[in-house]
Write an enzyme that holds these catalytic residues in place. Sequence first.
Site, short mmCIF file in Angstrom:
data_model
loop_
_atom_site.label_atom_id
_atom_site.label_comp_id
_atom_site.label_asym_id
_atom_site.label_seq_id
_atom_site.Cartn_x
_atom_site.Cartn_y
_atom_site.Cartn_z
N SER A 177 12.30 62.80 41.83
CA SER A 177 11.23 63.73 41.45
C SER A 177 10.04 62.94 40.88
CB SER A 177 11.73 64.72 40.41
OG SER A 177 12.77 65.50 40.94
N LYS A 193 12.14 65.49 27.30
CA LYS A 193 11.26 65.10 28.41
C LYS A 193 10.11 66.07 28.51
CE LYS A 193 14.26 62.83 31.80
NZ LYS A 193 14.83 63.03 33.14
N HIS A 211 17.72 66.24 46.58
CA HIS A 211 18.53 67.22 45.86
C HIS A 211 19.14 68.23 46.85
CE1 HIS A 211 15.61 66.55 42.29
NE2 HIS A 211 16.75 66.00 41.95
N ARG A 267 22.19 57.41 44.15
CA ARG A 267 21.21 56.79 45.03
C ARG A 267 21.37 55.28 45.10
NH1 ARG A 267 16.60 60.10 42.15
NH2 ARG A 267 18.22 59.84 40.61
P1 ADP Z 1 15.56 62.83 39.43
O1 ADP Z 1 14.60 63.42 38.44
O2 ADP Z 1 15.94 61.41 39.17
O3 ADP Z 1 15.19 63.06 40.87
P2 ADP Z 1 17.52 64.87 38.59
O4 ADP Z 1 17.90 64.75 37.17
O5 ADP Z 1 16.70 66.06 38.93
O6 ADP Z 1 16.93 63.56 39.20
O7 ADP Z 1 18.82 64.82 39.54
C1 ADP Z 1 19.83 65.76 39.64
C2 ADP Z 1 20.94 65.16 40.49
O8 ADP Z 1 20.49 64.91 41.82
C3 ADP Z 1 21.48 63.83 39.99
O9 ADP Z 1 22.88 63.78 40.21
C4 ADP Z 1 20.79 62.81 40.87
O10 ADP Z 1 21.54 61.62 40.99
C5 ADP Z 1 20.74 63.57 42.17
N1 ADP Z 1 19.68 63.10 43.05
C6 ADP Z 1 18.35 63.10 42.81
N2 ADP Z 1 17.67 62.62 43.87
C7 ADP Z 1 18.60 62.29 44.82
C8 ADP Z 1 18.55 61.71 46.13
N3 ADP Z 1 17.39 61.37 46.68
N4 ADP Z 1 19.71 61.51 46.79
C9 ADP Z 1 20.89 61.85 46.20
N5 ADP Z 1 21.01 62.38 44.97
C10 ADP Z 1 19.89 62.61 44.28
#
Ligand code: ADP
Length: 161
Positions: free
Chosen positions: A129, A42, A18, A91
């Site tokens: 996450s 969630k 992130h 990703r």
């Molecule tokens: P997650 O729970 O799957 O990690 P979130 O809903 O918190 O994801 O993600 C917020 C944003 O950050 C989304 O656009 C997601 O695609 C992006 N994101 C999450 N992890 C990564 C990563 N490792 N690399 C690039 N973008 C990411």
Amino acid sequence: MASIAVCPGSFDPVTLGHLDIITRGAKVFDKVIVAVLNNRNKQPLFTVEERMELLRETTKDLKNVEVDHFNGLLIDYVKKQNANAIIKGLRAVSDFEYELQMAAINRKLDEEVETFFMMTNNKYSYLSSSIVKEVAKYQAPVGDLVPEVVEEALRKKYAFS
Ligand code: ADP
């Protein structure tokens, strides 16, 4: 007109993946608002307040980044903030289909707001996450996946759960 982008997500908790997207976004847009989604469907590990606090702490050196939260439709929040862009990270192919659908519906709701996708840094392409929580739950080290304050917060959460 200043370019303001919203970077939405659950951030439960924020990872280095992130932060990579937020940091890169902050170089391109005048202002980036990291918006924590309060998703009632969630069951999160961290409360919205805790997630915002971890984001604030880890983005404090990025002067044009703000942290906030929202409920309901993303596009309504984007308009309320006078933003003109949404930033998302991609990703894998599996992210693509869902994000394509979201971008299409958001464009239908307001064609003035543009969605920008950034390819993940290769180092973080496997990182989510959920994976971090899965690893931390079993007390395995997550120091190269999340910032130090987040590692500490995870340790506390799982110690008391
Ligand atoms: P997650 O729970 O799957 O990690 P979130 O809903 O918190 O994801 O993600 C917020 C944003 O950050 C989304 O656009 C997601 O695609 C992006 N994101 C999450 N992890 C990564 C990563 N490792 N690399 C690039 N973008 C990411």
